[in-house]
Design a protein around this motif. Sequence first.
Motif, mmCIF file in Angstrom:
data_model
loop_
_atom_site.group_PDB
_atom_site.id
_atom_site.type_symbol
_atom_site.label_atom_id
_atom_site.label_comp_id
_atom_site.label_asym_id
_atom_site.label_seq_id
_atom_site.Cartn_x
_atom_site.Cartn_y
_atom_site.Cartn_z
ATOM 1 N N ASN A 202 0.821 -1.212 0.000
ATOM 2 C CA ASN A 202 0.000 0.000 0.000
ATOM 3 C C ASN A 202 0.860 1.270 0.000
ATOM 4 O OD1 ASN A 202 -2.083 -1.761 0.067
ATOM 5 N ND2 ASN A 202 -3.136 -0.872 1.815
ATOM 6 N N ILE A 203 1.980 1.219 0.710
ATOM 7 C CA ILE A 203 2.859 2.405 0.709
ATOM 8 C C ILE A 203 3.392 2.636 -0.713
ATOM 9 C CG2 ILE A 203 5.073 3.352 1.534
ATOM 10 C CD1 ILE A 203 4.470 1.939 4.257
ATOM 11 N N ILE A 204 3.826 1.556 -1.369
ATOM 12 C CA ILE A 204 4.322 1.696 -2.753
ATOM 13 C C ILE A 204 3.250 2.374 -3.614
ATOM 14 C CG2 ILE A 204 4.961 0.406 -4.850
ATOM 15 C CD1 ILE A 204 6.220 -1.739 -3.001
ATOM 16 N N ASN A 205 2.001 1.960 -3.408
ATOM 17 C CA ASN A 205 0.904 2.454 -4.255
ATOM 18 C C ASN A 205 0.160 3.656 -3.662
ATOM 19 O OD1 ASN A 205 0.950 0.472 -6.512
ATOM 20 N ND2 ASN A 205 0.711 -0.967 -4.813
ATOM 21 N N ASN A 206 0.730 4.254 -2.603
ATOM 22 C CA ASN A 206 0.092 5.412 -1.968
ATOM 23 C C ASN A 206 -1.348 5.167 -1.547
ATOM 24 O OD1 ASN A 206 1.872 7.694 -1.727
ATOM 25 N ND2 ASN A 206 2.087 7.525 -3.964
ATOM 26 N N LYS A 207 -1.586 3.963 -1.040
ATOM 27 C CA LYS A 207 -2.949 3.638 -0.589
ATOM 28 C C LYS A 207 -3.030 3.720 0.939
ATOM 29 C CE LYS A 207 -5.105 0.056 -2.313
ATOM 30 N NZ LYS A 207 -5.326 -1.300 -2.858
ATOM 31 N N MET A 265 10.410 2.955 4.557
ATOM 32 C CA MET A 265 9.921 3.022 3.166
ATOM 33 C C MET A 265 10.156 4.411 2.577
ATOM 34 S SD MET A 265 8.610 0.109 2.049
ATOM 35 C CE MET A 265 7.519 0.510 0.703
ATOM 36 N N ASP A 266 9.922 5.459 3.366
ATOM 37 C CA ASP A 266 10.174 6.824 2.864
ATOM 38 C C ASP A 266 11.627 6.963 2.444
ATOM 39 O OD1 ASP A 266 7.591 7.678 3.178
ATOM 40 O OD2 ASP A 266 7.917 8.695 5.104
ATOM 41 N N ALA A 267 12.544 6.426 3.277
ATOM 42 C CA ALA A 267 13.971 6.530 2.963
ATOM 43 C C ALA A 267 14.283 5.769 1.667
ATOM 44 C CB ALA A 267 14.804 5.978 4.118
ATOM 45 N N LYS A 268 13.740 4.560 1.518
ATOM 46 C CA LYS A 268 14.012 3.735 0.318
ATOM 47 C C LYS A 268 13.427 4.357 -0.936
ATOM 48 C CE LYS A 268 16.086 0.068 1.864
ATOM 49 N NZ LYS A 268 17.433 -0.239 1.480
ATOM 50 N N LEU A 269 12.254 4.972 -0.792
ATOM 51 C CA LEU A 269 11.550 5.498 -1.977
ATOM 52 C C LEU A 269 11.893 6.972 -2.236
ATOM 53 C CD1 LEU A 269 8.048 3.870 -1.268
ATOM 54 C CD2 LEU A 269 9.625 3.225 -3.088
ATOM 55 N N ASN A 270 12.866 7.482 -1.464
ATOM 56 C CA ASN A 270 13.252 8.901 -1.572
ATOM 57 C C ASN A 270 12.051 9.836 -1.437
ATOM 58 O OD1 ASN A 270 16.014 8.409 -1.994
ATOM 59 N ND2 ASN A 270 15.540 7.814 -4.115
ATOM 60 N N GLY A 274 7.847 11.439 6.737
ATOM 61 C CA GLY A 274 6.456 11.677 7.164
ATOM 62 C C GLY A 274 5.430 11.422 6.069
ATOM 63 N N THR A 275 5.899 11.209 4.835
ATOM 64 C CA THR A 275 4.948 11.016 3.720
ATOM 65 C C THR A 275 4.056 9.788 3.963
ATOM 66 O OG1 THR A 275 6.598 11.912 2.220
ATOM 67 C CG2 THR A 275 4.762 10.727 1.202
ATOM 68 N N SER A 276 4.688 8.650 4.244
ATOM 69 C CA SER A 276 3.904 7.401 4.347
ATOM 70 C C SER A 276 3.028 7.384 5.596
ATOM 71 C CB SER A 276 4.838 6.192 4.333
ATOM 72 O OG SER A 276 5.562 6.164 3.130
ATOM 73 N N ASN A 326 11.232 -6.974 -6.350
ATOM 74 C CA ASN A 326 10.437 -8.066 -6.928
ATOM 75 C C ASN A 326 9.017 -7.592 -7.251
ATOM 76 O OD1 ASN A 326 12.009 -10.856 -6.795
ATOM 77 N ND2 ASN A 326 12.619 -9.598 -5.063
ATOM 78 N N GLU A 327 9.005 -6.504 -8.010
ATOM 79 C CA GLU A 327 7.751 -5.857 -8.378
ATOM 80 C C GLU A 327 6.838 -6.815 -9.156
ATOM 81 O OE1 GLU A 327 8.783 -2.253 -10.395
ATOM 82 O OE2 GLU A 327 6.647 -1.773 -10.669
ATOM 83 N N GLU A 328 7.484 -7.629 -10.012
ATOM 84 C CA GLU A 328 6.694 -8.550 -10.838
ATOM 85 C C GLU A 328 5.939 -9.557 -9.954
ATOM 86 O OE1 GLU A 328 8.043 -11.432 -14.247
ATOM 87 O OE2 GLU A 328 9.079 -9.485 -14.403
ATOM 88 N N TRP A 329 6.653 -10.099 -8.965
ATOM 89 C CA TRP A 329 6.043 -11.055 -8.022
ATOM 90 C C TRP A 329 4.862 -10.382 -7.319
ATOM 91 C CZ3 TRP A 329 4.768 -11.434 -2.892
ATOM 92 C CH2 TRP A 329 4.613 -12.708 -2.343
ATOM 93 N N LEU A 330 5.109 -9.158 -6.838
ATOM 94 C CA LEU A 330 4.083 -8.432 -6.080
ATOM 95 C C LEU A 330 2.882 -8.124 -6.970
ATOM 96 C CD1 LEU A 330 3.564 -7.329 -3.272
ATOM 97 C CD2 LEU A 330 4.767 -5.243 -3.894
ATOM 98 N N ASN A 331 3.157 -7.669 -8.206
ATOM 99 C CA ASN A 331 2.044 -7.353 -9.111
ATOM 100 C C ASN A 331 1.237 -8.592 -9.451
ATOM 101 O OD1 ASN A 331 2.701 -4.683 -9.128
ATOM 102 N ND2 ASN A 331 3.903 -4.778 -11.016
ATOM 103 N N SER A 332 1.942 -9.716 -9.638
ATOM 104 C CA SER A 332 1.183 -10.900 -10.037
ATOM 105 C C SER A 332 0.318 -11.413 -8.879
ATOM 106 C CB SER A 332 2.101 -11.975 -10.629
ATOM 107 O OG SER A 332 2.556 -12.827 -9.633
ATOM 108 N N VAL A 333 0.813 -11.347 -7.643
ATOM 109 C CA VAL A 333 -0.036 -11.872 -6.549
ATOM 110 C C VAL A 333 -1.115 -10.881 -6.106
ATOM 111 C CG1 VAL A 333 1.756 -13.451 -5.673
ATOM 112 C CG2 VAL A 333 1.464 -11.219 -4.587
ATOM 113 N N THR A 334 -0.993 -9.632 -6.519
ATOM 114 C CA THR A 334 -2.019 -8.659 -6.104
ATOM 115 C C THR A 334 -3.007 -8.342 -7.229
ATOM 116 O OG1 THR A 334 -0.490 -6.850 -6.618
ATOM 117 C CG2 THR A 334 -0.644 -7.518 -4.315
ATOM 118 N N SER A 335 -2.946 -9.133 -8.314
ATOM 119 C CA SER A 335 -3.942 -8.906 -9.369
ATOM 120 C C SER A 335 -5.082 -9.907 -9.149
ATOM 121 C CB SER A 335 -3.289 -9.113 -10.732
ATOM 122 O OG SER A 335 -2.849 -10.441 -10.818
#
Length: 349
Positions: A202-207, A265-270, A274-276, A326-335
Amino acid sequence: MNILITGGAGFIGSHVVRLFVEKYPNYHIFNLDALTYAGNLENLKDIESKSNYTFLKGDITDEFFVNKVFEKYKFEGVIHLAAESHVDRSIKDPLCFVKTNVIGSMILLNAFKNTWKDHFENKLFYHVSTDEVYGTLGQIGLFTETTSYDPNSPYSASKASSDHFVRAYGETYNMPYVITNCSNNYGQNQFPEKLIPLFINNIINNKPLPVYGDGNYTRDWLYVKDHAIAIDLVFHQGKSGETYNIGGFNEWKNIDLVKLLCQQMDAKLNRAEGTSEKLITYVKDRPGHDLRYAIDASKINKELGWKPSVTFEEGLKKTIDWYLNNEEWLNSVTSGDYQLYYEKQYKNG
Ligand code: NAD
Ligand code: TYD
């Protein structure tokens, strides 16, 4: 030696399968998994062509199939992880948990017993269970191996029931067994229905980050690879007929954990600090929500010399890195079905 690992395509199971396949070339590891929504052969891509590994697609509730594979391969050791494992799903569909976790476990126990009859020398049935069978703690105290069972969710009740059957088979039929009751695991390959991977996604997707109730629930967290190491140790050195608690010596209130995750996550995603955290949303509580789990893991520490090798901060960083890489793994299991599950589970939040 033929070893059966059930649920090996799932989160913890895949780490156990990899460890055994790589560490024990003289064992043949059979991974029996029904590939439910939680099972994913992508988790084992790197070892699938090893000569000491075989995947068996099948359901542990299918008695005919289970008996057939036991007859064929005569498994000397069983490490049983296959289960329905998510508390929220057990609240919506408890019967499914009884079928897999209770009936499925019984079918495995019977197949193991009937294969070896009274010749159990050097055989072992290892049942992987959870600390949730002990119910909930108040603000103080720890679960020990002698804490009374007091499960509160359909998930924990089904796991408690299977634990009882394993112990009963040990007493009644002299079947050699061990049971481990472990605290909350986290790490790579965890299906994003559980707290940490769901919130990473959800953090990756701003949810929104749906924190149940007031967020003051406490869990003890263990890095999944440390759990796999403990399972290896107990399988080889544990005493038959014993239970071992496994935990991370690492208690976190959900809200504090979520804040740490947001910072990392904020640090990793630049993203700006406080964003997340702004995504945190308090939602309706889980019914029957256990206040606190905390494990006294001193028995496995003293008797077998096990302790966690990774700190929580390190483990969380490794976990976040894995999901980001492993974005591909994450996208495939969350579709697909995941979207339907998510909408249903969080619609009122
Ligand atoms: P998971 O949900 O990620 O994986 C479960 C696996 O079992 C999947 O591969 C699934 O396909 C398979 N499976 C489900 N039903 C099956 C059936 N009927 N027949 C064959 N295979 C089936 O679970 P996990 O988190 O890896 O947990 C593994 C075990 O560890 C479970 O027994 C669970 O109760 C226990 N445990 C989990 C945790 C945790 O924090 N995740 C903590 C302590 C104990
Ligand atoms: P979870 O990962 O489902 O594990 P368990 O229920 O087996 O401990 O949940 C961990 C904690 O996080 C638990 O107290 C419930 C809470 N939680 C939330 O607050 N929001 C969520 O969306 C989820 C999945 C869990």
